[in-house]
Design an enzyme around this catalytic site. Structure first.
Site, PDB file in Angstrom:
ATOM      1  N   GLU A 277       3.259   4.748  -4.043  1.00  0.00           N
ATOM      2  CA  GLU A 277       3.465   5.626  -5.208  1.00  0.00           C
ATOM      3  C   GLU A 277       4.894   6.200  -5.307  1.00  0.00           C
ATOM      4  O   GLU A 277       5.399   6.263  -6.436  1.00  0.00           O
ATOM      5  CB  GLU A 277       2.444   6.760  -5.179  1.00  0.00           C
ATOM      6  CG  GLU A 277       1.024   6.333  -5.412  1.00  0.00           C
ATOM      7  CD  GLU A 277       0.376   5.743  -4.160  1.00  0.00           C
ATOM      8  OE1 GLU A 277      -0.677   5.097  -4.268  1.00  0.00           O
ATOM      9  OE2 GLU A 277       0.933   5.914  -3.063  1.00  0.00           O
TER      10      GLU A 277
ATOM     11  N   ASP B 150       0.841  -1.195   0.000  1.00  0.00           N
ATOM     12  CA  ASP B 150       0.000   0.000   0.000  1.00  0.00           C
ATOM     13  C   ASP B 150       0.881   1.252   0.000  1.00  0.00           C
ATOM     14  O   ASP B 150       2.064   1.210   0.346  1.00  0.00           O
ATOM     15  CB  ASP B 150      -0.897  -0.015   1.240  1.00  0.00           C
ATOM     16  CG  ASP B 150      -2.167   0.786   1.075  1.00  0.00           C
ATOM     17  OD1 ASP B 150      -2.258   1.552   0.091  1.00  0.00           O
ATOM     18  OD2 ASP B 150      -3.069   0.658   1.922  1.00  0.00           O
TER      19      ASP B 150
ATOM     20  N   ASP C 176      -7.987   4.343  -3.249  1.00  0.00           N
ATOM     21  CA  ASP C 176      -8.989   4.726  -2.258  1.00  0.00           C
ATOM     22  C   ASP C 176     -10.048   5.631  -2.880  1.00  0.00           C
ATOM     23  O   ASP C 176     -10.081   6.847  -2.640  1.00  0.00           O
ATOM     24  CB  ASP C 176      -8.315   5.433  -1.087  1.00  0.00           C
ATOM     25  CG  ASP C 176      -7.284   4.554  -0.393  1.00  0.00           C
ATOM     26  OD1 ASP C 176      -7.348   3.333  -0.560  1.00  0.00           O
ATOM     27  OD2 ASP C 176      -6.418   5.099   0.305  1.00  0.00           O
TER      28      ASP C 176
END
Length: 560
Positions: free
Chosen positions: A262, A259, A329
């Site tokens: 990026e 998670d 999300d």
């Protein structure tokens, strides 16, 4: 800059969230962000594929008068062009150049249960047993964030997860895999922070304190300044994987949820970041690729043949690792749900065939909201006909009433505490008996579809052609397949038209020409090249089979 052409259609570019299936006329940031994934590869209706082989932060514009690719900072430019007679061959050329995907483990095509967050090991066991007692298929259950001690220690909190080995054994006995969330973030109070700083294992900043995001941590509880380990440094990658292997893999956890990879920065000032290989503006888009690469190498070294990585971001070539991309999300709204159809198709045509979305959306779904229940059912329908079917989200806590008619939620406490807590229940039986009955039928349909989906996954591994396919990809000779429609092929046989409007009970669907089609719920035939309106009661989205393949699927759908 390149010449622009009238009438040209462009597909892919990773996972943009603008909702447009045709990239012509769009302008898009080349910056990895939560939900927005950059894979700078496009397929043109003019018969070519173009890879901007540059991990720099930048922008691309597909205007009417010009096509412009821009890198904010780079020591050199590289791009790659391929040509072929069909979109499928163009994609296969790209996959051959950037890496073929691995074989998909069989368990991946089953149902994944998730929420934010299960707090303890016993809670995970209880939920898995509840699925088993209800006779509901379950392939995977997810351990989300805050199962750790501190950000950057990459180990279970022993107070809540005292015996991971026993957890894995009990789940294995039920035929259930598990996957654990690991973030690449490092807090200054981590026991590894000083060592990582001294060895140059952390992402730095060009000036000021080395912190790129403020986010909650568990000990001490509250918002902290965090940085990331430097995935561009091979020694830092080894250091990070060593901790993940010892604290998770060696204790039986073989699947990892990567998670916030990026990396997520707030604000997103890539030029302020300094990595092992240079300034962030030059290369930061490749961070998630290198992060996943070390996990993939480590899993291979350890002999884990059926392990996967659930990732929030990736870059060109990411499909050669066992990466499942999910769309991040997103909010629990009809607008965001509609966008996910195009997002999944763009990702697929960018090489990422293992793809999923948070069924129901991530933020603010309320179990007592009838509109959300309607949305959840339609999103679940889409999930059943997606490569990976995964229910996830931070639902509004059970004790917070739904304030009809305006729909506003009054939490009664700081949102920070709501977000870091467990959220509301998010199992199939959490939304009332009527919704439970619909979701149960859909879940059993997914289970019956798994042999077909496994076939699609094998085909993807060998050819690079993904399970989800836009109509222009599947029917390039049909000019009427190009207008964006929110319709796609699920493999070579099934056309899926998700219901995209609240309260809808029917939908118009264009059926590509060149073949006849069978409506799977009624068994009636329709000619290609026509627009049909079909009923779409909850639990039965418009799905059509190629007429000459209908016998292969009739038993699957007749049972539902």
């Amino acid at each position: 800059t390149f010449r622009a052409y009238d009438g040209e259609h462009l597909m892919r570019l990773g996972q943009p969230q603008h909702g447009r299936e045709d990239l012509k006329g769009t302008s898009t940031n080349l910056v990895q962000q939560n939900t927005h994934v950059v894979i700078p590869f496009v397929i043109s209706s003019r018969g070519y594929g173009f890879l901007w082989n540059n991990p720099a932060v930048g922008r691309v514009e597909f205007a009417a008068n010009i096509t412009r690719w821009r890198a904010e900072a780079t020591p050199g430019l590289d791009y790659w062009i391929t040509a072929a007679d069909s979109p499928a061959q163009i994609l296969q050329n790209y996959i051959s150049a950037s890496g073929h995907p691995p074989d998909c483990p069989d368990w991946v095509t089953g149902f994944w249960q998730s929420k934010l967050r299960y707090r303890t090991q016993q809670e995970i066991i209880n939920v898995a047993r509840a699925y088993q007692q209800r006779g509901l298929p379950l392939s995977c259950i997810v351990i989300d964030f805050f199962a750790w001690t501190k950000q950057g220690e990459w180990e279970f909190d022993p107070d809540e997860w005292p015996d991971p080995e026993r957890l894995v054994r009990e789940l294995d006995e039920m035929g259930v895999k598990t996957i654990v969330s690991i973030w690449p973030t490092v807090g200054a109070n981590s026991k590894y922070y000083a060592e990582m700083r001294e060895k140059g294992y952390l992402v730095q900043t060009e000036r000021g304190i080395p912190a790129v995001i403020q986010f909650p941590d568990k000990d001490p509880f509250g918002v902290h300044f965090l940085t990331y380990y430097d995935a561009f440094n091979p020694d830092a990658r080894d250091f990070h994987w060593d901790k993940a292997k010892r604290n998770y893999f060696d204790r039986g956890i073989h699947n990892f949820w990567l998670d916030a990879c990026e990396p997520e920065m707030r604000p997103a000032h890539a030029e302020h970041v300094r990595t092992h290989l240079g300034n962030g503006a030059e290369m930061l888009c490749a961070y998630p690729l290198l992060h996943a690469q070390r996990y993939a190498e480590g899993l291979t070294e350890a002999g884990a043949e059926d392990a996967v990585l659930l990732c929030r971001s990736t870059w060109a070539g990411g499909q050669r690792y066992p990466v499942i991309l999910w769309s991040g999300d997103v909010w629990s709204t009809w607008e965001h749900y509609r966008v996910q159809i195009a997002a999944g198709l763009h990702a697929a045509m960018s090489g990422l065939g293992w793809w999923t979305t948070d069924i129901g959306g991530f933020y603010e779904g309320h179990a007592e909201n009838p509109d959300f229940r309607d949305l959840l059912v339609r999103w679940f329908e889409f999930g059943v006909f997606s490569p990976v079917c995964r229910l996830h989200g931070v639902r509004v806590p059970n004790d917070v009433p739904f304030s009809a008619p305006d729909g506003e939620v009054e939490y009664g406490r700081e949102l920070f505490h709501v977000f870091t807590d467990t959220g509301g229940d998010n199992e199939l039986w959490s939304y009332g008996p009527e919704t439970e009955a619909i979701l149960t039928r859909l879940l059993h349909l997914r289970e019956d579809l798994r042999p077909y989906i496994s076939h699609l996954m094998r085909d993807y591994a060998s050819t690079g052609v993904p399970p989800m396919r836009p109509l222009p990809f599947a029917f390039p000779e049909d000019p009427d397949s190009f207008p964006p429609q929110g319709v796609y092929m699920f493999g070579p046989d099934l056309l899926v038209a998700p219901v995209l409007e609240p309260g809808a009970t029917s939908r118009e669907v264009y059926l590509p020409r060149g073949t006849d089609w069978v409506h799977v719920w009624r068994g009636n035939s329709h000619p290609g090249g026509a627009v049909v309106t079909v009923a779409a009661p909850p639990g039965r989205p418009p799905v059509f089979s190629l007429a000459d393949r209908w016998r292969d699927h009739q038993n699957t759908f007749d049972g539902h």
